[in-house]
Design an enzyme around this catalytic site. Structure first.
Site, PDB file in Angstrom:
ATOM      1  N   ASP A  55       0.860  -1.188   0.000  1.00 41.13           N
ATOM      2  CA  ASP A  55       0.000   0.000   0.000  1.00 41.13           C
ATOM      3  C   ASP A  55       0.900   1.243   0.000  1.00 41.13           C
ATOM      4  O   ASP A  55       0.945   1.996   0.971  1.00 41.13           O
ATOM      5  CB  ASP A  55      -0.903  -0.053   1.248  1.00 41.13           C
ATOM      6  CG  ASP A  55      -1.920   1.069   1.286  1.00 41.13           C
ATOM      7  OD1 ASP A  55      -2.115   1.744   0.261  1.00 41.13           O
ATOM      8  OD2 ASP A  55      -2.522   1.269   2.365  1.00 41.13           O
TER       9      ASP A  55
HETATM   10  C1  SPV Z   1      -7.346   1.920   3.471  1.00 40.79           C
HETATM   11  O1  SPV Z   1      -8.290   1.160   3.671  1.00 40.79           O
HETATM   12  O2  SPV Z   1      -6.565   1.789   2.541  1.00 40.79           O
HETATM   13  C2  SPV Z   1      -7.126   3.069   4.357  1.00 40.79           C
HETATM   14  C3  SPV Z   1      -7.491   2.968   5.763  1.00 40.79           C
HETATM   15  O3  SPV Z   1      -6.572   4.044   3.921  1.00 40.79           O
HETATM   16  S1  SPV Z   1      -6.057   2.493   6.597  1.00 40.79           S
HETATM   17  O4  SPV Z   1      -5.570   1.242   6.065  1.00 40.79           O
HETATM   18  O5  SPV Z   1      -6.461   2.414   7.978  1.00 40.79           O
HETATM   19  O6  SPV Z   1      -5.054   3.541   6.452  1.00 40.79           O
HETATM   20 MG    MG Z   2      -5.641   3.694   2.106  1.00 39.06          MG
END
Ligand code: SPV
Ligand code: MG
Length: 293
Positions: A55
């Site tokens: 991510d």
């Molecule tokens: C996501 O779901 O990608 C988010 C929320 O941004 S978190 O993972 O809590 O950052």
């Molecule tokens: Mg996110």
């Protein structure tokens, strides 16, 4: 005008708390919709994970837009897109916003971090905030670029995530609303709702507030609602559920070389998959448009 964006706007401004549930592809989004959840969260964490990436903006804007299109083609509930930092500067944000509007996405959530961003729960020195001025510029650019009058802009501040404190979070939230955001997502990685509650007490309901109760998931929704949360995002539960179920099947076949012995009745049937794909629609139109004797 997209009615999905008007619906998302209505969720944000309603006096009761609504929730969004994450989806990472069209099938999971359809399940969210059919369960009568108010809306869908297109999560950067789960979309990147489901595609085998971190991510951290490894997936390109076009790759993610293709995926969003597959969701909006099959669903009607409002889809809020987790657009990270907007894929670049204000010019990328303009392009992104136009493309989201063209695809019927109801809203864009953008966060005030540096590109490439890290997931909020990753401890890293690279968790750096963007400048307030730079982020406000992106919000203004998105607002002007939107071709849907109801398109929703959620400004997410990561001030609490980077440990910058409540004053900084509040200053940023006010600036983002002034710059044209419709709502603020205030994110926290604390194990209790306390930090968000403190923010809300000082925010005085100036604009709708969105939160992501992953680390404080046991907080009753009534408590969040009472404190002034408009929308709670259950941000990763569909992929987490899928991974657990898939791992069990994979381990069984890996161990036994067969599905025999696995409780198949606990799994979706093939007919269930056909139904999700609207196979009936295909068969019906074969009769109308096909050329089969
Ligand atoms: C996501 O779901 O990608 C988010 C929320 O941004 S978190 O993972 O809590 O950052
Ligand atoms: Mg996110």
């Amino acid at each position: 005008m997209s009615s999905a964006s008007a619906a998302l706007r209505a969720l944000l401004t309603s006096p009761t708390l609504s929730c969004l549930l994450e989806a990472y592809n069209a099938a999971s989004a359809l399940l969210v919709e059919r369960a009568q959840v108010a809306g869908i969260w297109a999560s950067s964490l789960t979309i990147s994970c489901a595609n085998g990436y971190r991510d951290n903006n490894t997936l390109s804007m076009s790759q993610v837009l293709d995926l969003l299109e597959s969701i909006t083609e099959r669903t009607t509930k409002p889809l809020l897109f987790d657009g990270d930092t907007g894929y670049g500067d204000f010019a990328h944000v303009e392009l992104l916003t136009r493309r989201l509007c063209a695809r019927g996405v109801a809203g864009l959530c953008m966060e005030d971090k540096q590109l490439p961003k890290r997931n909020s729960f990753v401890e890293s020195p690279s968790q750096q905030l963007a400048t307030i001025k730079g982020f406000c510029g992106k919000l203004q650019a998105a607002r002007e670029a939107a071709t849907d009058d109801d398109f929703v802009l959620v400004a997410r501040t990561e001030a609490l995530i980077v440990g910058a404190g409540l004053d900084e979070a509040l200053e940023r939230a006010h600036a983002y609303i002034d710059a044209g955001a419709d709502a603020i997502l205030i994110h926290s990685k604390q194990a209790s709702f306390e930090q968000i509650a403190q923010f809300l007490a000082r925010w005085e309901r100036r604009a709708p507030i969105v939160c992501v109760p992953t680390t404080y998931s046991q907080t009753p929704v009534e408590v969040m609602e009472e404190a002034g949360v408009s929308v709670a995002i259950w941000a990763n539960y569909m992929l987490r559920a899928a991974i657990t179920a898939m791992r069990q099947v994979a381990q069984h076949v890996g161990q036994h070389r067969t599905i025999t012995g696995f409780d198949e009745l606990a799994l979706s049937s093939v007919a269930d998959l056909f139904e999700l794909q609207d196979n009936a629609g295909l068969l019906q139109n074969e009769g109308r448009f096909g050329c089969f004797e």
